[in-house]
Write a protein that holds these residues in place. Structure first.
Motif, PDB file in Angstrom:
ATOM      1  N   GLU A 117      -5.834  -3.651   4.300  1.00 42.95           N
ATOM      2  CA  GLU A 117      -5.279  -4.631   5.226  1.00 42.95           C
ATOM      3  C   GLU A 117      -5.085  -5.980   4.544  1.00 42.95           C
ATOM      4  O   GLU A 117      -4.063  -6.651   4.731  1.00 42.95           O
ATOM      5  CB  GLU A 117      -6.195  -4.776   6.444  1.00 42.95           C
ATOM      6  CG  GLU A 117      -5.621  -5.671   7.531  1.00 42.95           C
ATOM      7  CD  GLU A 117      -6.526  -5.784   8.744  1.00 42.95           C
ATOM      8  OE1 GLU A 117      -6.084  -6.352   9.768  1.00 42.95           O
ATOM      9  OE2 GLU A 117      -7.690  -5.321   8.671  1.00 42.95           O
ATOM     10  N   ALA A 118      -6.061  -6.382   3.736  1.00 45.54           N
ATOM     11  CA  ALA A 118      -5.967  -7.659   3.029  1.00 45.54           C
ATOM     12  C   ALA A 118      -4.798  -7.668   2.056  1.00 45.54           C
ATOM     13  O   ALA A 118      -4.028  -8.638   1.992  1.00 45.54           O
ATOM     14  CB  ALA A 118      -7.270  -7.942   2.285  1.00 45.54           C
ATOM     15  N   PHE A 119      -4.635  -6.592   1.291  1.00 40.00           N
ATOM     16  CA  PHE A 119      -3.546  -6.537   0.319  1.00 40.00           C
ATOM     17  C   PHE A 119      -2.182  -6.512   1.023  1.00 40.00           C
ATOM     18  O   PHE A 119      -1.242  -7.187   0.594  1.00 40.00           O
ATOM     19  CB  PHE A 119      -3.688  -5.311  -0.585  1.00 40.00           C
ATOM     20  CG  PHE A 119      -4.908  -5.342  -1.474  1.00 40.00           C
ATOM     21  CD1 PHE A 119      -5.421  -6.539  -1.949  1.00 40.00           C
ATOM     22  CD2 PHE A 119      -5.538  -4.159  -1.848  1.00 40.00           C
ATOM     23  CE1 PHE A 119      -6.551  -6.572  -2.756  1.00 40.00           C
ATOM     24  CE2 PHE A 119      -6.660  -4.177  -2.663  1.00 40.00           C
ATOM     25  CZ  PHE A 119      -7.175  -5.382  -3.117  1.00 40.00           C
ATOM     26  N   ALA A 120      -2.080  -5.746   2.106  1.00 36.60           N
ATOM     27  CA  ALA A 120      -0.810  -5.673   2.824  1.00 36.60           C
ATOM     28  C   ALA A 120      -0.436  -7.019   3.427  1.00 36.60           C
ATOM     29  O   ALA A 120       0.728  -7.455   3.359  1.00 36.60           O
ATOM     30  CB  ALA A 120      -0.892  -4.605   3.924  1.00 36.60           C
ATOM     31  N   TYR A 121      -1.411  -7.710   4.015  1.00 32.52           N
ATOM     32  CA  TYR A 121      -1.164  -9.018   4.626  1.00 32.52           C
ATOM     33  C   TYR A 121      -0.777 -10.038   3.559  1.00 32.52           C
ATOM     34  O   TYR A 121       0.142 -10.850   3.739  1.00 32.52           O
ATOM     35  CB  TYR A 121      -2.425  -9.465   5.364  1.00 32.52           C
ATOM     36  CG  TYR A 121      -2.178 -10.382   6.535  1.00 32.52           C
ATOM     37  CD1 TYR A 121      -2.032  -9.886   7.822  1.00 32.52           C
ATOM     38  CD2 TYR A 121      -2.119 -11.770   6.364  1.00 32.52           C
ATOM     39  CE1 TYR A 121      -1.835 -10.731   8.911  1.00 32.52           C
ATOM     40  CE2 TYR A 121      -1.910 -12.620   7.435  1.00 32.52           C
ATOM     41  CZ  TYR A 121      -1.769 -12.095   8.712  1.00 32.52           C
ATOM     42  OH  TYR A 121      -1.556 -12.937   9.783  1.00 32.52           O
ATOM     43  N   THR A 122      -1.492  -9.991   2.423  1.00 28.38           N
ATOM     44  CA  THR A 122      -1.201 -10.908   1.323  1.00 28.38           C
ATOM     45  C   THR A 122       0.197 -10.663   0.769  1.00 28.38           C
ATOM     46  O   THR A 122       0.964 -11.612   0.530  1.00 28.38           O
ATOM     47  CB  THR A 122      -2.250 -10.746   0.209  1.00 28.38           C
ATOM     48  OG1 THR A 122      -3.542 -11.053   0.721  1.00 28.38           O
ATOM     49  CG2 THR A 122      -1.946 -11.658  -0.972  1.00 28.38           C
ATOM     50  N   ARG A 123       0.530  -9.400   0.536  1.00 23.26           N
ATOM     51  CA  ARG A 123       1.855  -9.083  -0.011  1.00 23.26           C
ATOM     52  C   ARG A 123       2.963  -9.552   0.928  1.00 23.26           C
ATOM     53  O   ARG A 123       3.967 -10.125   0.489  1.00 23.26           O
ATOM     54  CB  ARG A 123       1.964  -7.579  -0.254  1.00 23.26           C
ATOM     55  CG  ARG A 123       1.138  -7.077  -1.427  1.00 23.26           C
ATOM     56  CD  ARG A 123       1.389  -5.597  -1.682  1.00 23.26           C
ATOM     57  NE  ARG A 123       0.681  -5.151  -2.878  1.00 23.26           N
ATOM     58  CZ  ARG A 123      -0.368  -4.334  -2.860  1.00 23.26           C
ATOM     59  NH1 ARG A 123      -0.825  -3.847  -1.705  1.00 23.26           N
ATOM     60  NH2 ARG A 123      -0.954  -3.974  -3.994  1.00 23.26           N
ATOM     61  N   ARG A 124       2.801  -9.302   2.206  1.00 24.88           N
ATOM     62  CA  ARG A 124       3.826  -9.699   3.165  1.00 24.88           C
ATOM     63  C   ARG A 124       3.985 -11.220   3.200  1.00 24.88           C
ATOM     64  O   ARG A 124       5.113 -11.749   3.182  1.00 24.88           O
ATOM     65  CB  ARG A 124       3.462  -9.173   4.554  1.00 24.88           C
ATOM     66  CG  ARG A 124       4.515  -9.462   5.618  1.00 24.88           C
ATOM     67  CD  ARG A 124       4.247  -8.673   6.892  1.00 24.88           C
ATOM     68  NE  ARG A 124       2.958  -9.019   7.496  1.00 24.88           N
ATOM     69  CZ  ARG A 124       1.903  -8.221   7.502  1.00 24.88           C
ATOM     70  NH1 ARG A 124       1.953  -7.029   6.920  1.00 24.88           N
ATOM     71  NH2 ARG A 124       0.765  -8.600   8.087  1.00 24.88           N
ATOM     72  N   ALA A 125       2.866 -11.937   3.224  1.00 24.00           N
ATOM     73  CA  ALA A 125       2.930 -13.399   3.269  1.00 24.00           C
ATOM     74  C   ALA A 125       3.545 -13.976   2.003  1.00 24.00           C
ATOM     75  O   ALA A 125       4.405 -14.873   2.063  1.00 24.00           O
ATOM     76  CB  ALA A 125       1.538 -13.974   3.483  1.00 24.00           C
ATOM     77  N   MET A 126       3.129 -13.482   0.839  1.00 25.94           N
ATOM     78  CA  MET A 126       3.624 -14.033  -0.421  1.00 25.94           C
ATOM     79  C   MET A 126       5.095 -13.701  -0.633  1.00 25.94           C
ATOM     80  O   MET A 126       5.870 -14.538  -1.110  1.00 25.94           O
ATOM     81  CB  MET A 126       2.784 -13.513  -1.579  1.00 25.94           C
ATOM     82  CG  MET A 126       1.319 -13.933  -1.532  1.00 25.94           C
ATOM     83  SD  MET A 126       1.065 -15.718  -1.331  1.00 25.94           S
ATOM     84  CE  MET A 126       1.847 -16.317  -2.820  1.00 25.94           C
ATOM     85  N   ARG A 127       5.485 -12.492  -0.284  1.00 20.15           N
ATOM     86  CA  ARG A 127       6.901 -12.129  -0.430  1.00 20.15           C
ATOM     87  C   ARG A 127       7.769 -13.006   0.471  1.00 20.15           C
ATOM     88  O   ARG A 127       8.860 -13.442   0.072  1.00 20.15           O
ATOM     89  CB  ARG A 127       7.085 -10.647  -0.110  1.00 20.15           C
ATOM     90  CG  ARG A 127       8.494 -10.121  -0.351  1.00 20.15           C
ATOM     91  CD  ARG A 127       8.513  -8.607  -0.384  1.00 20.15           C
ATOM     92  NE  ARG A 127       7.973  -8.116  -1.653  1.00 20.15           N
ATOM     93  CZ  ARG A 127       8.718  -7.803  -2.710  1.00 20.15           C
ATOM     94  NH1 ARG A 127      10.040  -7.979  -2.662  1.00 20.15           N
ATOM     95  NH2 ARG A 127       8.166  -7.358  -3.814  1.00 20.15           N
ATOM     96  N   GLY A 128       7.280 -13.294   1.668  1.00 16.87           N
ATOM     97  CA  GLY A 128       8.022 -14.174   2.558  1.00 16.87           C
ATOM     98  C   GLY A 128       8.147 -15.584   2.007  1.00 16.87           C
ATOM     99  O   GLY A 128       9.225 -16.195   2.065  1.00 16.87           O
TER     100      GLY A 128
END
Length: 403
Positions: A353-364
């Motif tokens: 969950e942490a990696f998915a949330y981080t990836r989504r936020a950073m890509r945005g």
């Protein structure tokens, strides 16, 4: 008549220097801005750390917090804080370093209890900071944010559980920042249509941020051809065994050379600058790339995993040569954001969950910044500053400086 947010001078709210009565070592604290009465920013320890350096880092924290504020996201529990930073002028390997850290935290206790939330940064690990904070009489280094939580006990359990998560031998808290840096690289490459396979990467600094970045990029299919630590540069044009190097690190990110393979070359310390790679990730000290040594860089992208590694004059010269710098205020903001996403309850104590949330936020964020840079005809850093300039007044009006 009070000055408006746009008219206000960029001087920090609080800027102070402490002198250790035992060793004469100095430490600094700069609070750049408060939001809801609280500021966030880590504590670094390195020989030669200055007040000006800490002030620059504090301004960067204000920007990182603002960049992660999305006024159009009604379900987010985490509302960004202000920016601050601490720094101690001492080699963390020195025999007296831990005692200096404890005394610094004792001196800063009123600020940490009231409005400065802090944690690990360059030269320090979170376990060392937590141990020293306990000796200094602190409940936690983030206790100033507790009054803003809906359920303090649940939030503290959630964060403690998250810090206990280990992924392939490395703590989740040491991985999320590198996950964010790696996703910044991947988002930038995807935007211009550059394939991952065969893209070469050099990472300067192999501690928490650099090591995790190398792991995530390697697992994404990029080739890590060089890494640098305090002993020098390790290089292999066919790609390094990142996992073996990670397993051979000490607590300061120095690799045991006994772990090197026959094809791995040991090169001088500054060889990382001229590494034959498309992506260069400075992930160690500030001010590593200056107006002179930038001429040695062959990379197409510089991705700032460290804080302030590229000096302004160097960045201007690099831009003239067609080298794009992705700025620290976006790239390495994932660690700070993860703390608050977890504490406030946007995510749980779960690595996936942490990696998915981080990836989504950073890509945005990377997409927003690069689109703004393209539209404005500016650098990514100038675009990030423009986004922050628009968000800070909105935050100030909605939440206030002092809560």
């Amino acid at each position: 008549m009070p000055e408006s947010d746009t008219q206000r001078t960029p001087r920090p709210l609080i800027s102070l220097t402490w002198t250790d009565h035992v060793t004469g070592r100095q430490g600094h604290l700069v609070v750049d801005r408060l939001v809801r009465g609280v500021a966030s920013g880590g504590l670094r320890m390195r020989e030669g750390c200055t007040l000006d350096e800490v002030a620059g880092l504090a301004r960067g924290m204000t920007m990182k917090e603002a960049l992660h504020y999305d006024a159009d996201e009604p379900t987010a529990r985490y509302i960004p804080l202000g920016g601050a930073k601490g720094g101690i002028d001492c080699d963390p390997r020195a025999p007296e370093a831990y005692g200096v850290l404890v005394r610094y935290l004792r001196a800063m206790r009123p600020y940490i209890e009231s409005f400065w939330t802090t944690g690990e940064d360059l030269g320090l690990t979170q376990d060392v900071v937590d141990r020293a904070a306990a000796e200094a009489g602190l409940v936690s280094t983030v206790q100033a944010v507790y009054p803003l939580l809906d359920d303090e006990a649940a939030a503290r359990r959630r964060l403690a559980d998250a810090f206990a998560v280990v992924v392939d031998g490395i703590g989740l808290d040491e991985l999320v920042g590198g996950c964010g840096v790696a996703e910044s690289v991947l988002a930038a490459l995807d935007r211009v249509g550059t394939g991952r396979a065969g893209t070469r990467v050099c990472v300067q600094g192999f501690g928490t941020m650099g090591g995790a970045t190398a792991r995530f990029l390697s697992r994404a299919g990029l080739r890590i051809v060089a890494v640098a630590d305090v002993k020098g540069t390790i290089a292999n044009p066919d790609g390094l065994d990142v996992e073996a190097l990670l397993a051979a690190r000490d607590a300061f990110g120095t690799v045991d050379r006994a772990a090197l393979r026959p094809g791995d070359a040991e090169l001088p310390g500054e060889a990382w600058l001229s590494a034959d790679a498309e992506v260069l990730v400075p992930a160690a000290v500030s001010y590593a790339i200056d107006g002179v040594n930038q001429a040695r860089i062959r990379a197409r992208w510089i991705v700032e995993a460290a804080n302030m590694p590229v000096l302004p004059e160097a960045e201007a010269l690099l831009a003239d040569r067609g080298v794009t710098v992705l700025p620290d205020v976006v790239v390495n903001s994932g660690t700070n954001a993860w703390w608050w996403w977890t504490l406030f309850g946007d995510i749980g104590a779960d690595a996936d969950e942490a990696f998915a949330y981080t990836r989504r936020a950073m890509r945005g964020l990377i997409g927003l910044m690069l689109a703004r840079a393209e539209a404005d005809g500016t650098t990514p850093r100038a675009a990030a500053h423009a986004i922050v300039a628009e968000r800070l007044p909105v935050m100030a009006e909605r939440f206030g400086w002092y809560g």
